[in-house]
Design an enzyme around this catalytic site. Sequence first.
Site, PDB file in Angstrom:
ATOM      1  N   VAL A  48      47.017   1.456  49.018  1.00 46.76           N
ATOM      2  CA  VAL A  48      47.984   1.691  50.024  1.00 46.76           C
ATOM      3  C   VAL A  48      48.398   0.163  50.261  1.00 46.76           C
ATOM      4  O   VAL A  48      47.710  -0.870  49.978  1.00 46.76           O
ATOM      5  CB  VAL A  48      47.531   2.398  51.320  1.00 46.76           C
ATOM      6  CG1 VAL A  48      47.638   3.914  51.063  1.00 46.76           C
ATOM      7  CG2 VAL A  48      46.003   2.019  51.756  1.00 46.76           C
ATOM      8  N   LYS A  79      63.203  -4.950  54.267  1.00 45.54           N
ATOM      9  CA  LYS A  79      62.800  -4.393  55.642  1.00 45.54           C
ATOM     10  C   LYS A  79      63.220  -5.711  56.783  1.00 45.54           C
ATOM     11  O   LYS A  79      62.906  -6.748  56.369  1.00 45.54           O
ATOM     12  CB  LYS A  79      61.169  -4.335  55.334  1.00 45.54           C
ATOM     13  CG  LYS A  79      60.461  -4.055  56.795  1.00 45.54           C
ATOM     14  CD  LYS A  79      59.101  -4.114  56.555  1.00 45.54           C
ATOM     15  CE  LYS A  79      58.545  -3.775  57.993  1.00 45.54           C
ATOM     16  NZ  LYS A  79      57.026  -4.115  57.862  1.00 45.54           N
ATOM     17  N   THR A 345      50.324  -6.304  58.947  1.00 46.70           N
ATOM     18  CA  THR A 345      49.690  -7.376  59.071  1.00 46.70           C
ATOM     19  C   THR A 345      48.600  -7.791  57.996  1.00 46.70           C
ATOM     20  O   THR A 345      48.195  -8.982  57.783  1.00 46.70           O
ATOM     21  CB  THR A 345      49.030  -7.592  60.242  1.00 46.70           C
ATOM     22  OG1 THR A 345      48.356  -6.525  60.624  1.00 46.70           O
ATOM     23  CG2 THR A 345      50.051  -8.229  61.305  1.00 46.70           C
ATOM     24  N   ILE A 347      48.269  -7.583  54.469  1.00 49.15           N
ATOM     25  CA  ILE A 347      48.709  -8.490  53.482  1.00 49.15           C
ATOM     26  C   ILE A 347      48.842  -9.841  53.946  1.00 49.15           C
ATOM     27  O   ILE A 347      48.487 -11.001  53.252  1.00 49.15           O
ATOM     28  CB  ILE A 347      50.092  -7.746  52.530  1.00 49.15           C
ATOM     29  CG1 ILE A 347      49.369  -6.548  52.100  1.00 49.15           C
ATOM     30  CG2 ILE A 347      50.432  -8.544  51.679  1.00 49.15           C
ATOM     31  CD1 ILE A 347      50.523  -5.700  51.366  1.00 49.15           C
TER      32      ILE A 347
HETATM   33  P1  FAD Z   1      41.417  -3.111  47.401  1.00 42.94           P
HETATM   34  O1  FAD Z   1      42.599  -2.688  47.173  1.00 42.94           O
HETATM   35  O2  FAD Z   1      40.225  -1.934  47.951  1.00 42.94           O
HETATM   36  O3  FAD Z   1      40.680  -3.835  45.964  1.00 42.94           O
HETATM   37  C1  FAD Z   1      39.288  -4.046  45.766  1.00 42.94           C
HETATM   38  C2  FAD Z   1      38.934  -4.424  44.531  1.00 42.94           C
HETATM   39  O4  FAD Z   1      37.591  -4.550  44.294  1.00 42.94           O
HETATM   40  C3  FAD Z   1      39.218  -3.396  43.476  1.00 42.94           C
HETATM   41  O5  FAD Z   1      40.044  -3.937  42.398  1.00 42.94           O
HETATM   42  C4  FAD Z   1      38.153  -2.860  42.882  1.00 42.94           C
HETATM   43  O6  FAD Z   1      38.006  -2.263  41.605  1.00 42.94           O
HETATM   44  C5  FAD Z   1      37.123  -4.048  43.050  1.00 42.94           C
HETATM   45  N1  FAD Z   1      35.632  -3.932  43.265  1.00 42.94           N
HETATM   46  C6  FAD Z   1      34.968  -3.585  44.267  1.00 42.94           C
HETATM   47  N2  FAD Z   1      33.761  -3.459  44.202  1.00 42.94           N
HETATM   48  C7  FAD Z   1      33.568  -3.889  42.633  1.00 42.94           C
HETATM   49  C8  FAD Z   1      32.597  -3.954  41.828  1.00 42.94           C
HETATM   50  N3  FAD Z   1      31.246  -3.594  42.100  1.00 42.94           N
HETATM   51  N4  FAD Z   1      32.611  -4.404  40.646  1.00 42.94           N
HETATM   52  C9  FAD Z   1      34.025  -4.969  40.257  1.00 42.94           C
HETATM   53  N5  FAD Z   1      35.141  -4.631  41.207  1.00 42.94           N
HETATM   54  C10 FAD Z   1      34.796  -4.115  42.214  1.00 42.94           C
HETATM   55  N6  FAD Z   1      48.729  -3.784  54.642  1.00 42.94           N
HETATM   56  C11 FAD Z   1      49.861  -4.166  54.871  1.00 42.94           C
HETATM   57  O7  FAD Z   1      50.041  -5.323  54.768  1.00 42.94           O
HETATM   58  N7  FAD Z   1      50.996  -3.305  54.975  1.00 42.94           N
HETATM   59  C12 FAD Z   1      50.753  -1.978  55.156  1.00 42.94           C
HETATM   60  O8  FAD Z   1      51.567  -1.112  55.171  1.00 42.94           O
HETATM   61  C13 FAD Z   1      49.352  -1.418  54.861  1.00 42.94           C
HETATM   62  N8  FAD Z   1      49.105  -0.260  55.028  1.00 42.94           N
HETATM   63  C14 FAD Z   1      47.587   0.314  55.037  1.00 42.94           C
HETATM   64  C15 FAD Z   1      47.432   1.545  55.134  1.00 42.94           C
HETATM   65  C16 FAD Z   1      46.091   2.078  55.162  1.00 42.94           C
HETATM   66  C17 FAD Z   1      45.846   3.426  55.405  1.00 42.94           C
HETATM   67  C18 FAD Z   1      45.265   1.064  54.873  1.00 42.94           C
HETATM   68  C19 FAD Z   1      43.621   1.584  54.835  1.00 42.94           C
HETATM   69  C20 FAD Z   1      45.330  -0.387  54.570  1.00 42.94           C
HETATM   70  C21 FAD Z   1      46.654  -0.558  54.617  1.00 42.94           C
HETATM   71  N9  FAD Z   1      47.146  -2.013  54.517  1.00 42.94           N
HETATM   72  C22 FAD Z   1      48.355  -2.346  54.631  1.00 42.94           C
HETATM   73  C23 FAD Z   1      46.282  -2.882  54.005  1.00 42.94           C
HETATM   74  C24 FAD Z   1      46.385  -3.193  52.580  1.00 42.94           C
HETATM   75  O9  FAD Z   1      46.214  -2.095  51.879  1.00 42.94           O
HETATM   76  C25 FAD Z   1      45.294  -4.182  52.148  1.00 42.94           C
HETATM   77  O10 FAD Z   1      45.116  -5.179  52.840  1.00 42.94           O
HETATM   78  C26 FAD Z   1      45.586  -4.574  50.529  1.00 42.94           C
HETATM   79  O11 FAD Z   1      45.802  -3.369  49.968  1.00 42.94           O
HETATM   80  C27 FAD Z   1      44.511  -5.452  50.023  1.00 42.94           C
HETATM   81  O12 FAD Z   1      43.340  -4.569  49.602  1.00 42.94           O
HETATM   82  P2  FAD Z   1      42.192  -5.542  48.979  1.00 42.94           P
HETATM   83  O13 FAD Z   1      42.648  -6.247  47.752  1.00 42.94           O
HETATM   84  O14 FAD Z   1      41.326  -6.192  49.990  1.00 42.94           O
HETATM   85  O15 FAD Z   1      41.206  -4.215  48.596  1.00 42.94           O
END
Ligand code: FAD
Length: 515
Positions: A48, A79, A345, A347
């Site tokens: 998401v 947007k 916020t 991203i």
């Molecule tokens: P993730 O997308 O979870 O990525 C984690 C990565 O780590 C994956 O590639 C996974 O495979 C890897 N990983 C984990 N453990 C291991 C392991 N042991 N070995 C190898 N790889 C591993 N943000 C916004 O700015 N706008 C929005 O509209 C928005 N809407 C949202 C709605 C919801 C309901 C939620 C929960 C969040 C939302 N966010 C939004 C936040 C946004 O989704 C995140 O900030 C963004 O996607 C970044 O996520 P991430 O990369 O930190 O984590």
Amino acid sequence: MQKDPIRIVILGGGTAGWMTAAGFIKGFKPEFASVRLIESDEIGTVGVGEATLPQLKSFNDFLGLNEPEFMRDTNATFKLGIDFRNWGREGDRYIHPFGIHGQAINGVPLFQYWLKARANGHDSDLESYSFPIMACRNLKFDFPSEDDRSVRSTFAYAYQFDAVLYARYLRRWAEGRGLQRTEGKVVEVNLRPEDGFIRSLTLASGEVVEGDLFIDCSGFRSLLLGQTLKVPWEDWTPWLPCDRALAVPCDRTDDFTPYTRVTAREAGWIWRIPLQHRTGNGYVFSSRFTTEGRAAEVLLGGLDGKAQADPRLIKFAAGRRKQSWYKNCIAIGLASGFLEPLESTSIYLAQMASDFVMRLFPDRDIDPKLVTEFNRTIDIEYDRVRDFLILHYHANQKPAEEDPTGLWRYVREMTVPDTLIEKMETFKHRGHIHRYRDGLFAPPSWVAVYTGQNILPRNYDRQVDNMSTEAMLEKMREMQERVAVNVDALPTHADFLRDYCFDPSAKVMQETGNV
Ligand code: FAD
């Protein structure tokens, strides 16, 4: 002189991981730093995160992305702000624009003139002075003008996109420029016995990946910073009690709103984000105040197209790690903390953190002063976003008949952080809002939420009295007209998208299965 490149290992290939990787590849020469990213398809990403802030455009520009191509490949729309419905009371509506409420007069924000006019019995619609808000209301879009005297220069824009496609797009971009990606699951984190720094990561395949600096982008797991280095969690759920989201895509409509809509509901709020190929929807709710079954019923009952999947449940908690940088590990994205997506916020916070890492980039022997400075800045950013989000909840006036679960009474009556109390008291005096040198949020954002949720100052900035009331009203009328005429001349958002990056007859429907 540094002999070998510093080895940076990024764990995680979600939006945070790929944005960080792309930024490093762009910013650092290979002789200075080698960048390796490890991700696991088996674990996957949170999937998401569709709504962004205007700062994302600066990041894309820094990489040199081609905007129409990026928008086509991520099914993006433009947007201009966020449309808040039912937040003060049922039936209330306001837009938080990426821009101002009218141009300042003699250096004083138009909002102050509006307050004086109102005090003198000349009530008018504050939003009608704002170019981006009126563009939202009329479903219009065009790029901002570079002529800063023009009313068309008073806004910025962001994107609404498919987050999975964006990560994929950045992956292609970064791999094409030399980034080394490793598919695999990290099963062990190996520490140096002498100082507890991370030495290497062991993958399920048996491969051991060594590094000098580890960037934890592992999402909610926070595998390196949280689970391994045991940096404690700071819990903000007493102020932000929502802890679940149900997300579901539905068939799109043709209106392509140039804004995200967020509607307050009985136990939280619902987002609606229009993309080229579908509309993203989700209900962010508190499990203390409703059940998943009831939440699904509320969400599915309000879709404006046919649901394309069953709702997917995501659990989370509001809060963050007490330090984002500890030893040789820096957490970025969900691994460092999470604040609900009401103001899009997350991203931004990841982008800001990775940019700041680049500016403070450490040598192999990490200077603790850099760590302190980084953590201090991240604290400020998180605290500001937290206060702003709390305000949306706290400043509601919903009576019992509009609050069947009791959530809204709870957030209205809870004790809020002192920093927010100070901000609200200062505003209530003469409408003053402290302007930060950088970071979120600028005064017009606060004005939008305060006024939209029926909080008005007792008085206005008396510099406004330097102009006669008649002259002031005339200038305000002219501004209203200028906004209306200029908005009228804009193309619709749908037409603009079609000309710029979206051919509805072509096969652009890149389905990702994510919501
Ligand atoms: P993730 O997308 O979870 O990525 C984690 C990565 O780590 C994956 O590639 C996974 O495979 C890897 N990983 C984990 N453990 C291991 C392991 N042991 N070995 C190898 N790889 C591993 N943000 C916004 O700015 N706008 C929005 O509209 C928005 N809407 C949202 C709605 C919801 C309901 C939620 C929960 C969040 C939302 N966010 C939004 C936040 C946004 O989704 C995140 O900030 C963004 O996607 C970044 O996520 P991430 O990369 O930190 O984590």
